[in-house]
Scaffold this motif. Sequence first.
Motif, PDB file in Angstrom:
ATOM      1  N   PHE A  93       0.855  -1.182   0.000  1.00 33.43           N
ATOM      2  CA  PHE A  93       0.000   0.000   0.000  1.00 33.43           C
ATOM      3  C   PHE A  93       0.897   1.240   0.000  1.00 33.43           C
ATOM      4  CE2 PHE A  93      -2.551  -3.073   2.603  1.00 33.43           C
ATOM      5  CZ  PHE A  93      -3.564  -3.275   1.678  1.00 33.43           C
ATOM      6  N   PRO A  94       0.400   2.362  -0.492  1.00 30.56           N
ATOM      7  CA  PRO A  94       1.164   3.606  -0.306  1.00 30.56           C
ATOM      8  C   PRO A  94       1.312   3.892   1.186  1.00 30.56           C
ATOM      9  CG  PRO A  94      -0.667   3.912  -1.845  1.00 30.56           C
ATOM     10  CD  PRO A  94      -0.858   2.578  -1.205  1.00 30.56           C
ATOM     11  N   GLY A  95       2.503   4.254   1.610  1.00 28.71           N
ATOM     12  CA  GLY A  95       2.689   4.537   3.033  1.00 28.71           C
ATOM     13  C   GLY A  95       4.148   4.548   3.416  1.00 28.71           C
ATOM     14  N   ALA A 113       1.021   8.919   0.641  1.00 30.91           N
ATOM     15  CA  ALA A 113       0.345   8.615  -0.618  1.00 30.91           C
ATOM     16  C   ALA A 113       0.592   9.709  -1.648  1.00 30.91           C
ATOM     17  CB  ALA A 113      -1.150   8.427  -0.385  1.00 30.91           C
ATOM     18  N   GLN A 114       0.616  10.947  -1.178  1.00 29.37           N
ATOM     19  CA  GLN A 114       0.887  12.043  -2.106  1.00 29.37           C
ATOM     20  C   GLN A 114       2.351  12.024  -2.544  1.00 29.37           C
ATOM     21  OE1 GLN A 114      -0.725  15.816  -1.043  1.00 29.37           O
ATOM     22  NE2 GLN A 114       0.135  16.858  -2.813  1.00 29.37           N
ATOM     23  N   GLU A 115       3.264  11.757  -1.612  1.00 35.53           N
ATOM     24  CA  GLU A 115       4.680  11.750  -1.952  1.00 35.53           C
ATOM     25  C   GLU A 115       5.055  10.568  -2.854  1.00 35.53           C
ATOM     26  OE1 GLU A 115       6.205  13.882   2.210  1.00 35.53           O
ATOM     27  OE2 GLU A 115       6.780  11.815   1.749  1.00 35.53           O
ATOM     28  N   GLU A 116       4.452   9.405  -2.599  1.00 37.96           N
ATOM     29  CA  GLU A 116       4.835   8.201  -3.336  1.00 37.96           C
ATOM     30  C   GLU A 116       4.200   8.127  -4.722  1.00 37.96           C
ATOM     31  OE1 GLU A 116       4.234   4.496  -1.399  1.00 37.96           O
ATOM     32  OE2 GLU A 116       5.583   4.957   0.267  1.00 37.96           O
ATOM     33  N   ILE A 117       2.890   8.424  -4.797  1.00 39.41           N
ATOM     34  CA  ILE A 117       2.196   8.201  -6.068  1.00 39.41           C
ATOM     35  C   ILE A 117       1.449   9.433  -6.574  1.00 39.41           C
ATOM     36  CG2 ILE A 117       1.985   5.719  -5.677  1.00 39.41           C
ATOM     37  CD1 ILE A 117      -0.933   6.155  -4.884  1.00 39.41           C
ATOM     38  N   GLY A 118       1.528  10.555  -5.849  1.00 43.44           N
ATOM     39  CA  GLY A 118       0.871  11.769  -6.305  1.00 43.44           C
ATOM     40  C   GLY A 118      -0.626  11.796  -6.079  1.00 43.44           C
ATOM     41  N   PRO A 150     -12.753   8.566  -8.466  1.00 47.62           N
ATOM     42  CA  PRO A 150     -12.065   8.521  -9.762  1.00 47.62           C
ATOM     43  C   PRO A 150     -11.768   9.933 -10.269  1.00 47.62           C
ATOM     44  CG  PRO A 150     -13.987   7.078  -9.727  1.00 47.62           C
ATOM     45  CD  PRO A 150     -14.079   7.932  -8.496  1.00 47.62           C
ATOM     46  N   GLY A 151     -10.850  10.008 -11.217  1.00 46.73           N
ATOM     47  CA  GLY A 151     -10.472  11.288 -11.790  1.00 46.73           C
ATOM     48  C   GLY A 151      -9.088  11.739 -11.386  1.00 46.73           C
ATOM     49  N   PHE A 152      -8.465  11.034 -10.449  1.00 47.15           N
ATOM     50  CA  PHE A 152      -7.118  11.384 -10.003  1.00 47.15           C
ATOM     51  C   PHE A 152      -6.098  11.082 -11.110  1.00 47.15           C
ATOM     52  CE2 PHE A 152      -8.236   7.131  -8.508  1.00 47.15           C
ATOM     53  CZ  PHE A 152      -7.233   6.364  -9.066  1.00 47.15           C
ATOM     54  N   VAL A 153      -5.019  11.818 -11.084  1.00 49.46           N
ATOM     55  CA  VAL A 153      -3.891  11.576 -11.984  1.00 49.46           C
ATOM     56  C   VAL A 153      -2.671  11.284 -11.118  1.00 49.46           C
ATOM     57  CG1 VAL A 153      -2.394  12.529 -13.767  1.00 49.46           C
ATOM     58  CG2 VAL A 153      -4.836  13.087 -13.767  1.00 49.46           C
ATOM     59  N   LEU A 154      -2.144  10.088 -11.248  1.00 50.76           N
ATOM     60  CA  LEU A 154      -1.037   9.677 -10.392  1.00 50.76           C
ATOM     61  C   LEU A 154       0.303  10.089 -10.991  1.00 50.76           C
ATOM     62  CD1 LEU A 154      -2.200   6.100  -9.347  1.00 50.76           C
ATOM     63  CD2 LEU A 154      -2.569   8.272  -8.161  1.00 50.76           C
ATOM     64  N   LYS A 155       1.241  10.415 -10.082  1.00 46.10           N
ATOM     65  CA  LYS A 155       2.611  10.747 -10.464  1.00 46.10           C
ATOM     66  C   LYS A 155       3.556   9.982  -9.535  1.00 46.10           C
ATOM     67  CE  LYS A 155       1.357  15.401 -12.043  1.00 46.10           C
ATOM     68  NZ  LYS A 155       1.575  16.865 -11.858  1.00 46.10           N
ATOM     69  N   PRO A 156       3.790   8.694  -9.848  1.00 47.05           N
ATOM     70  CA  PRO A 156       4.624   7.872  -8.963  1.00 47.05           C
ATOM     71  C   PRO A 156       6.041   8.415  -8.840  1.00 47.05           C
ATOM     72  CG  PRO A 156       3.415   6.513 -10.533  1.00 47.05           C
ATOM     73  CD  PRO A 156       3.250   7.928 -10.981  1.00 47.05           C
ATOM     74  N   ASN A 157       6.565   8.339  -7.617  1.00 46.47           N
ATOM     75  CA  ASN A 157       7.958   8.683  -7.363  1.00 46.47           C
ATOM     76  C   ASN A 157       8.825   7.541  -7.902  1.00 46.47           C
ATOM     77  OD1 ASN A 157      10.535   8.933  -6.239  1.00 46.47           O
ATOM     78  ND2 ASN A 157       9.778   9.802  -4.330  1.00 46.47           N
ATOM     79  N   PRO A 158       9.621   7.782  -8.948  1.00 49.78           N
ATOM     80  CA  PRO A 158      10.355   6.679  -9.583  1.00 49.78           C
ATOM     81  C   PRO A 158      11.405   6.039  -8.681  1.00 49.78           C
ATOM     82  CG  PRO A 158      11.069   8.793 -10.476  1.00 49.78           C
ATOM     83  CD  PRO A 158       9.874   9.070  -9.615  1.00 49.78           C
ATOM     84  N   GLU A 160      10.917   5.259  -5.496  1.00 45.77           N
ATOM     85  CA  GLU A 160      10.246   4.340  -4.578  1.00 45.77           C
ATOM     86  C   GLU A 160       9.283   3.387  -5.253  1.00 45.77           C
ATOM     87  OE1 GLU A 160       8.885   5.941  -0.719  1.00 45.77           O
ATOM     88  OE2 GLU A 160       9.471   7.895  -1.471  1.00 45.77           O
ATOM     89  N   VAL A 161       8.678   3.804  -6.352  1.00 49.54           N
ATOM     90  CA  VAL A 161       7.561   3.064  -6.934  1.00 49.54           C
ATOM     91  C   VAL A 161       7.881   2.652  -8.363  1.00 49.54           C
ATOM     92  CG1 VAL A 161       5.110   3.146  -7.532  1.00 49.54           C
ATOM     93  CG2 VAL A 161       5.930   4.299  -5.460  1.00 49.54           C
ATOM     94  N   ALA A 162       7.872   1.323  -8.613  1.00 53.15           N
ATOM     95  CA  ALA A 162       8.119   0.810  -9.956  1.00 53.15           C
ATOM     96  C   ALA A 162       6.837   0.722 -10.774  1.00 53.15           C
ATOM     97  CB  ALA A 162       8.777  -0.564  -9.872  1.00 53.15           C
ATOM     98  N   ASP A 163       5.689   0.576 -10.095  1.00 55.60           N
ATOM     99  CA  ASP A 163       4.417   0.435 -10.802  1.00 55.60           C
ATOM    100  C   ASP A 163       3.276   0.711  -9.830  1.00 55.60           C
ATOM    101  OD1 ASP A 163       2.660  -0.065 -12.849  1.00 55.60           O
ATOM    102  OD2 ASP A 163       2.954  -2.234 -12.895  1.00 55.60           O
ATOM    103  N   VAL A 164       2.154   1.139 -10.383  1.00 53.67           N
ATOM    104  CA  VAL A 164       0.914   1.323  -9.621  1.00 53.67           C
ATOM    105  C   VAL A 164      -0.187   0.612 -10.397  1.00 53.67           C
ATOM    106  CG1 VAL A 164      -0.684   2.952  -8.568  1.00 53.67           C
ATOM    107  CG2 VAL A 164       1.718   3.583  -8.845  1.00 53.67           C
ATOM    108  N   PHE A 165      -1.031  -0.128  -9.699  1.00 50.86           N
ATOM    109  CA  PHE A 165      -2.071  -0.899 -10.378  1.00 50.86           C
ATOM    110  C   PHE A 165      -3.251  -1.093  -9.434  1.00 50.86           C
ATOM    111  CE2 PHE A 165       0.779  -3.726  -8.193  1.00 50.86           C
ATOM    112  CZ  PHE A 165      -0.035  -4.687  -7.627  1.00 50.86           C
ATOM    113  N   GLU A 166      -4.352  -1.620  -9.967  1.00 46.55           N
ATOM    114  CA  GLU A 166      -5.548  -1.863  -9.174  1.00 46.55           C
ATOM    115  C   GLU A 166      -5.951  -3.336  -9.263  1.00 46.55           C
ATOM    116  OE1 GLU A 166      -8.721   0.932 -10.000  1.00 46.55           O
ATOM    117  OE2 GLU A 166      -7.275   2.530 -10.419  1.00 46.55           O
TER     118      GLU A 166
END
Length: 223
Positions: A93-95, A113-118, A150-158, A160-166
Amino acid sequence: MSLPTIDPRTIPVIRIDNHLPAIEYPRLQADALRARFAAPPIWQPEFLAEKKFMDRQPLPAAVLLPIVLRPEPSVLLTLRTPHLSTHSGQIAFPGGKVDETDAGATAAALREAQEEIGLTADFVEVLGQLPVYVTGSAFHITPVVALISPGFVLKPNPYEVADVFEVPLAYLMNPAHHRHHQVDWQGGQRQWLSMPYQDAHTERFIWGATAGMLRNFYRFLLA
């Protein structure tokens, strides 16, 4: 003492919980989840602490358990980059750690969550918290459950985060997908849960602390 290098996918499965009921679809909807946290039942978490493998002071941490309000609700998860010092290459999880400047676990989970994935707070509706989960590396993690519009736009921190998925929430709340593993380690046994999910051509191997907190969420909804 350190954790042995293992590939969790290779560890034998000793049990699959297909004898337990899945959470019914109506109970996974936004209004039902809000009602459940507004009037929590008496319940018992199943996974609270892992076998200790690191001798250090407890480190308070918090994660966001984000339920995206799709027509079929889903859980937003991250794949951690392989070079991180803890839980590298794992699904999470983001955290992260609770800072001294954080007002508490919820504030820490939202910040991380904001720092890791925007993911910004204006898309987040916090419902409540689950019991603290203690990892073998001495992180004391508070899961903060939230609905994500819904409607968010993610900006993963490269870094820390290699991928984001659901992953569909209904899939994760069905114990037919919950597998128990066991391995001999340090003169005893280490056990954990996994919830593998096939996402197109990629297997998302959810295990360890993330799977344990999801299992506690299942118990909370089942009670």
